[in-house]
Design an enzyme around this catalytic site. Sequence first.
Site, PDB file in Angstrom:
ATOM      1  N   LYS A  87     -69.494  44.352  32.178  1.00  0.00           N
ATOM      2  CA  LYS A  87     -70.315  44.306  30.963  1.00  0.00           C
ATOM      3  C   LYS A  87     -70.748  42.860  30.722  1.00  0.00           C
ATOM      4  O   LYS A  87     -69.907  41.956  30.644  1.00  0.00           O
ATOM      5  CB  LYS A  87     -69.476  44.832  29.791  1.00  0.00           C
ATOM      6  CG  LYS A  87     -70.276  45.307  28.609  1.00  0.00           C
ATOM      7  CD  LYS A  87     -69.347  45.986  27.618  1.00  0.00           C
ATOM      8  CE  LYS A  87     -70.073  46.473  26.402  1.00  0.00           C
ATOM      9  NZ  LYS A  87     -69.147  46.954  25.360  1.00  0.00           N
TER      10      LYS A  87
HETATM   11  C1  E4P Z   1     -70.662  48.731  22.840  1.00  0.00           C
HETATM   12  O1  E4P Z   1     -70.360  48.781  23.991  1.00  0.00           O
HETATM   13  C2  E4P Z   1     -69.903  48.054  21.796  1.00  0.00           C
HETATM   14  O2  E4P Z   1     -68.557  47.949  22.197  1.00  0.00           O
HETATM   15  C3  E4P Z   1     -69.878  48.801  20.504  1.00  0.00           C
HETATM   16  O3  E4P Z   1     -70.515  50.045  20.543  1.00  0.00           O
HETATM   17  C4  E4P Z   1     -70.052  47.982  19.286  1.00  0.00           C
HETATM   18  O4  E4P Z   1     -69.930  48.821  18.156  1.00  0.00           O
HETATM   19  P1  E4P Z   1     -69.708  48.269  16.681  1.00  0.00           P
HETATM   20  O5  E4P Z   1     -71.028  47.812  16.157  1.00  0.00           O
HETATM   21  O6  E4P Z   1     -69.183  49.462  15.937  1.00  0.00           O
HETATM   22  O7  E4P Z   1     -68.714  47.136  16.794  1.00  0.00           O
END
Ligand code: E4P
Length: 218
Positions: free
Chosen positions: A87
């Site tokens: 990622k």
């Molecule tokens: C995506 O991969 C992120 O980890 C995630 O969806 C972030 O979500 P949040 O805005 O609820 O922290």
Amino acid sequence: MKFFIDTANLSEIKEAHELGVLDGVTTNPSLMAKEGISGKDNVFKHYKAICDIVDGDVSAEVIATDLAGMIREGEELVTIDDKIVVKIPMIKDGIKAIKYFSDRGIRTNCTLVFSAGQALLAAKAGATYVSPFIGRLDDISQDGLELIEQIRLIYDNYAYETQILAASVRHTMHLIKCAEIGANVMTGPLSVMLALLNHPLTDSGLAKFLADHKKVNG
Ligand code: E4P
């Protein structure tokens, strides 16, 4: 539509896996910190524990923000398990890193995407997944779902194979709308998946069926 769970919590991952509908996991440094996981060895062990639970892709995020650092970290992360997807944040060196990995057959998830232009760049660099954060856009009064629609249109126009991974999903309507639009994947908390089960007519219908059965069967 693939369902990924957005957590580093092993019990929640197990519960979602046992439901039988889990296709993968996304994590981020905040989610790892929430579980109190620190230090490279522990982080790697934790990713391995996640990979051992799920059948599907597990996104593990790099911490470095320079090209050499992201490449080094990504190359180490993929040694943990074949399920690991690197990622990478949507920054200039991130795009270069995605291209580097894509050229070598290493799968990537381009994270922190908030515009169609960013999603286009990620696809051109060869990202396996692009993660538009719809909940965080909604938080600042921009329509996150509209962004998913835009990206779907652009990717379809040019047949980009990058999968749209709707991230920062906060509730069932996000999930349903993403499915209507054609997001390939959604990632959200376990609570959102479980909330899909709920309907008052299901509850009252089941109660009536069981009561009628009891009337004649005792
Ligand atoms: C995506 O991969 C992120 O980890 C995630 O969806 C972030 O979500 P949040 O805005 O609820 O922290």
